[in-house]
Design a protein around this motif. Sequence first.
Motif, PDB file in Angstrom:
ATOM      1  N   ALA A   1      31.351 151.883  41.747  1.00 54.05           N
ATOM      2  CA  ALA A   1      30.957 150.589  42.325  1.00 54.05           C
ATOM      3  C   ALA A   1      31.394 149.418  41.463  1.00 54.05           C
ATOM      4  CB  ALA A   1      29.441 150.546  42.541  1.00 54.05           C
ATOM      5  N   ASN A   2      31.607 149.663  40.183  1.00 55.88           N
ATOM      6  CA  ASN A   2      32.078 148.593  39.287  1.00 55.88           C
ATOM      7  C   ASN A   2      33.524 148.193  39.562  1.00 55.88           C
ATOM      8  OD1 ASN A   2      29.626 148.468  37.909  1.00 55.88           O
ATOM      9  ND2 ASN A   2      30.255 150.026  36.420  1.00 55.88           N
ATOM     10  N   TYR A   3      34.199 148.990  40.409  1.00 58.63           N
ATOM     11  CA  TYR A   3      35.605 148.710  40.726  1.00 58.63           C
ATOM     12  C   TYR A   3      35.824 148.534  42.226  1.00 58.63           C
ATOM     13  CZ  TYR A   3      35.744 150.211  35.946  1.00 58.63           C
ATOM     14  OH  TYR A   3      35.485 150.321  34.604  1.00 58.63           O
ATOM     15  N   PHE A   4      34.733 148.337  42.957  1.00 57.29           N
ATOM     16  CA  PHE A   4      34.854 148.015  44.378  1.00 57.29           C
ATOM     17  C   PHE A   4      35.492 146.635  44.533  1.00 57.29           C
ATOM     18  CE2 PHE A   4      31.182 150.858  46.154  1.00 57.29           C
ATOM     19  CZ  PHE A   4      31.943 151.985  45.881  1.00 57.29           C
ATOM     20  N   ASP A   5      35.961 146.350  45.736  1.00 61.05           N
ATOM     21  CA  ASP A   5      36.681 145.099  46.008  1.00 61.05           C
ATOM     22  C   ASP A   5      35.947 143.878  45.472  1.00 61.05           C
ATOM     23  OD1 ASP A   5      38.630 146.536  47.322  1.00 61.05           O
ATOM     24  OD2 ASP A   5      37.879 146.084  49.328  1.00 61.05           O
ATOM     25  N   GLU A   6      34.650 143.810  45.740  1.00 60.02           N
ATOM     26  CA  GLU A   6      33.882 142.618  45.372  1.00 60.02           C
ATOM     27  C   GLU A   6      33.773 142.438  43.862  1.00 60.02           C
ATOM     28  OE1 GLU A   6      32.537 144.252  49.310  1.00 60.02           O
ATOM     29  OE2 GLU A   6      32.915 145.074  47.306  1.00 60.02           O
ATOM     30  N   LYS A   7      33.914 143.534  43.123  1.00 61.72           N
ATOM     31  CA  LYS A   7      33.775 143.477  41.665  1.00 61.72           C
ATOM     32  C   LYS A   7      35.058 143.084  40.948  1.00 61.72           C
ATOM     33  CE  LYS A   7      29.471 144.777  40.781  1.00 61.72           C
ATOM     34  NZ  LYS A   7      28.551 144.014  39.908  1.00 61.72           N
ATOM     35  N   VAL A   8      36.172 143.155  41.646  1.00 62.60           N
ATOM     36  CA  VAL A   8      37.454 142.866  40.984  1.00 62.60           C
ATOM     37  C   VAL A   8      38.196 141.686  41.596  1.00 62.60           C
ATOM     38  CG1 VAL A   8      37.735 145.278  40.269  1.00 62.60           C
ATOM     39  CG2 VAL A   8      38.750 144.502  42.418  1.00 62.60           C
TER      40      VAL A   8
END
Length: 216
Positions: free
Chosen positions: A110-117
């Motif tokens: 989840a730390n690399y989902f779209d919203e996080k990057v």
Amino acid sequence: MAFPPRFKGHRILSIEASSTSTDEPLHTLEFYLDYVCPFSAKLFKTLTKSVIPYIRANPQLASRVQFIFRQQIQPWHPSSTLVHEAALAVQRLAPDHFWSFSAVLFEHQANYFDEKVVNEPRNATYARLAKLAAGAVPGLNEHEIYKLLEIKEAGAEGPKNQGNAVTNDVKTIVKMARLVGVHVTPTVVFNGVVAGEISSSWTEEQWAEWLEKNIV
């Protein structure tokens, strides 16, 4: 499909490494998984926590099957490429820890989902992945991982669009997936044929029933 030796960390035998058996497994289960796919994470957890231990505990199954992790980049999530590159960097420097680092990537996906990057520079994402790898793999140097991932700024000669040190590995895993036409993640391939009946929601009991019927 043939398996490139340089990706040896992607392969795991159902028998323990200490086994004295020299026989090659009769069956191969391949798992096409994307690190930022929740369903891939679910299947990987069931595989590592339930299915592989179940097979290793069953002498009739343990020497007859091997598993191959097939990295399946899903380009509609741009960060998918970056996360898979981190796994390829670990595969290069510490192949024996590829599966354990994959577990960490799925745990933190989840730390690399779209919203996080979406607002994060590419090299900053690489830096986070390098730090994650160094914290997960004993003896792995964060800077060595980052060196394999970093995109260098253009020099006086201008941009060359050369990618990073694992770009050629990315090209290889993408080509392998294209050759067999895999699209959906997760996809399970059994002895070269897509096993469409296998679902990420399968329980240990469903897996046990399937294995008893097919691993002969």
